[in-house]
Scaffold this motif. Structure first.
Motif, PDB file in Angstrom:
ATOM      1  N   LYS A  71      49.941  48.517  38.155  1.00 28.45           N
ATOM      2  CA  LYS A  71      49.408  47.175  37.898  1.00 28.45           C
ATOM      3  C   LYS A  71      48.648  46.614  39.096  1.00 28.45           C
ATOM      4  O   LYS A  71      47.774  45.771  38.929  1.00 28.45           O
ATOM      5  CB  LYS A  71      50.538  46.237  37.504  1.00 28.45           C
ATOM      6  CG  LYS A  71      51.121  46.555  36.155  1.00 28.45           C
ATOM      7  CD  LYS A  71      52.162  45.564  35.748  1.00 28.45           C
ATOM      8  CE  LYS A  71      52.716  45.942  34.377  1.00 28.45           C
ATOM      9  NZ  LYS A  71      53.650  44.952  33.876  1.00 28.45           N
ATOM     10  N   ARG A  97      44.734  47.445  38.927  1.00 26.43           N
ATOM     11  CA  ARG A  97      44.032  47.098  37.700  1.00 26.43           C
ATOM     12  C   ARG A  97      43.000  45.985  37.888  1.00 26.43           C
ATOM     13  O   ARG A  97      42.881  45.106  37.047  1.00 26.43           O
ATOM     14  CB  ARG A  97      45.023  46.668  36.628  1.00 26.43           C
ATOM     15  CG  ARG A  97      45.857  47.793  36.111  1.00 26.43           C
ATOM     16  CD  ARG A  97      46.727  47.333  34.984  1.00 26.43           C
ATOM     17  NE  ARG A  97      47.589  48.407  34.550  1.00 26.43           N
ATOM     18  CZ  ARG A  97      48.588  48.261  33.725  1.00 26.43           C
ATOM     19  NH1 ARG A  97      48.854  47.069  33.221  1.00 26.43           N
ATOM     20  NH2 ARG A  97      49.334  49.288  33.379  1.00 26.43           N
ATOM     21  N   ASP A  98      42.234  46.013  38.919  1.00 29.07           N
ATOM     22  CA  ASP A  98      41.227  44.980  39.147  1.00 29.07           C
ATOM     23  C   ASP A  98      40.133  45.031  38.080  1.00 29.07           C
ATOM     24  O   ASP A  98      39.823  44.025  37.440  1.00 29.07           O
ATOM     25  CB  ASP A  98      40.614  45.140  40.544  1.00 29.07           C
ATOM     26  CG  ASP A  98      39.532  44.136  40.806  1.00 29.07           C
ATOM     27  OD1 ASP A  98      39.773  42.933  40.562  1.00 29.07           O
ATOM     28  OD2 ASP A  98      38.431  44.541  41.228  1.00 29.07           O
ATOM     29  N   SER A 139      40.030  46.667  35.132  1.00 28.21           N
ATOM     30  CA  SER A 139      40.499  46.512  33.753  1.00 28.21           C
ATOM     31  C   SER A 139      40.881  45.070  33.443  1.00 28.21           C
ATOM     32  O   SER A 139      40.733  44.620  32.304  1.00 28.21           O
ATOM     33  CB  SER A 139      41.668  47.456  33.468  1.00 28.21           C
ATOM     34  OG  SER A 139      42.728  47.208  34.355  1.00 28.21           O
ATOM     35  N   ASN A 140      41.359  44.316  34.432  1.00 27.73           N
ATOM     36  CA  ASN A 140      41.638  42.901  34.209  1.00 27.73           C
ATOM     37  C   ASN A 140      40.355  42.123  33.963  1.00 27.73           C
ATOM     38  O   ASN A 140      40.317  41.230  33.126  1.00 27.73           O
ATOM     39  CB  ASN A 140      42.393  42.310  35.406  1.00 27.73           C
ATOM     40  CG  ASN A 140      43.808  42.821  35.484  1.00 27.73           C
ATOM     41  OD1 ASN A 140      44.382  43.256  34.504  1.00 27.73           O
ATOM     42  ND2 ASN A 140      44.387  42.767  36.669  1.00 27.73           N
ATOM     43  N   ARG A 141      39.298  42.473  34.687  1.00 30.45           N
ATOM     44  CA  ARG A 141      38.005  41.814  34.467  1.00 30.45           C
ATOM     45  C   ARG A 141      37.429  42.182  33.106  1.00 30.45           C
ATOM     46  O   ARG A 141      36.838  41.346  32.429  1.00 30.45           O
ATOM     47  CB  ARG A 141      37.033  42.184  35.585  1.00 30.45           C
ATOM     48  CG  ARG A 141      37.451  41.570  36.900  1.00 30.45           C
ATOM     49  CD  ARG A 141      36.625  41.883  38.104  1.00 30.45           C
ATOM     50  NE  ARG A 141      35.364  42.528  37.947  1.00 30.45           N
ATOM     51  CZ  ARG A 141      34.816  43.330  38.868  1.00 30.45           C
ATOM     52  NH1 ARG A 141      35.467  43.592  39.968  1.00 30.45           N
ATOM     53  NH2 ARG A 141      33.655  43.874  38.656  1.00 30.45           N
ATOM     54  N   LYS A 166      39.047  40.200  30.205  1.00 35.65           N
ATOM     55  CA  LYS A 166      38.618  38.802  30.086  1.00 35.65           C
ATOM     56  C   LYS A 166      37.298  38.641  29.356  1.00 35.65           C
ATOM     57  O   LYS A 166      36.928  37.534  28.972  1.00 35.65           O
ATOM     58  CB  LYS A 166      38.512  38.172  31.474  1.00 35.65           C
ATOM     59  CG  LYS A 166      39.848  38.015  32.141  1.00 35.65           C
ATOM     60  CD  LYS A 166      39.704  37.425  33.524  1.00 35.65           C
ATOM     61  CE  LYS A 166      41.072  37.357  34.217  1.00 35.65           C
ATOM     62  NZ  LYS A 166      40.942  36.851  35.585  1.00 35.65           N
TER      63      LYS A 166
END
Length: 103
Positions: free
Chosen positions: A91, A94-95, A97-99, A102
């Motif tokens: 986790k 996950r930079d 994949s988090n973007r 969104k």
């Protein structure tokens, strides 16, 4: 994660400056190569793979092999280069994949 059109467009833009870090050569597609690919995607989330001229496989075969055996998604195929994406297992990494989530 199933990618929508806007998410794929974002990933293609992010991959534009990347250089291929993996290659498929005369050795072809093996399980150890796939494991190394998966490990690299766990750290980076987005990479390019180059299919060399001396490879005995086509881009469609490489794409099918990767998608059938892993959770890796092929974002784009450009000639003999594939852009691959996978959500990192860790986790903290996950930079990207988090973007993407969104969008």
């Amino acid at each position: 994660m199933h990618l929508r059109g806007k998410q794929k467009r974002f990933l293609r833009a992010q991959a534009n400056h990347l250089q291929p870090i993996f290659a498929v050569g005369k050795e072809g597609l093996t399980d150890s190569w796939l494991a190394q690919l998966d490990g690299a995607l766990n750290r980076r989330e987005l990479i390019k793979v180059n299919i060399l001229q001396n490879a005995d496989v086509t881009t469609d075969e490489v794409k099918a092999f990767i998608e059938d055996n892993t959770a890796i998604q092929v974002v784009q195929v450009i000639g003999r280069v594939l852009v691959l994406f996978k959500v990192a297992d860790n986790k903290d990494l996950r930079d990207l994949s988090n973007r993407v989530a969104k969008i």
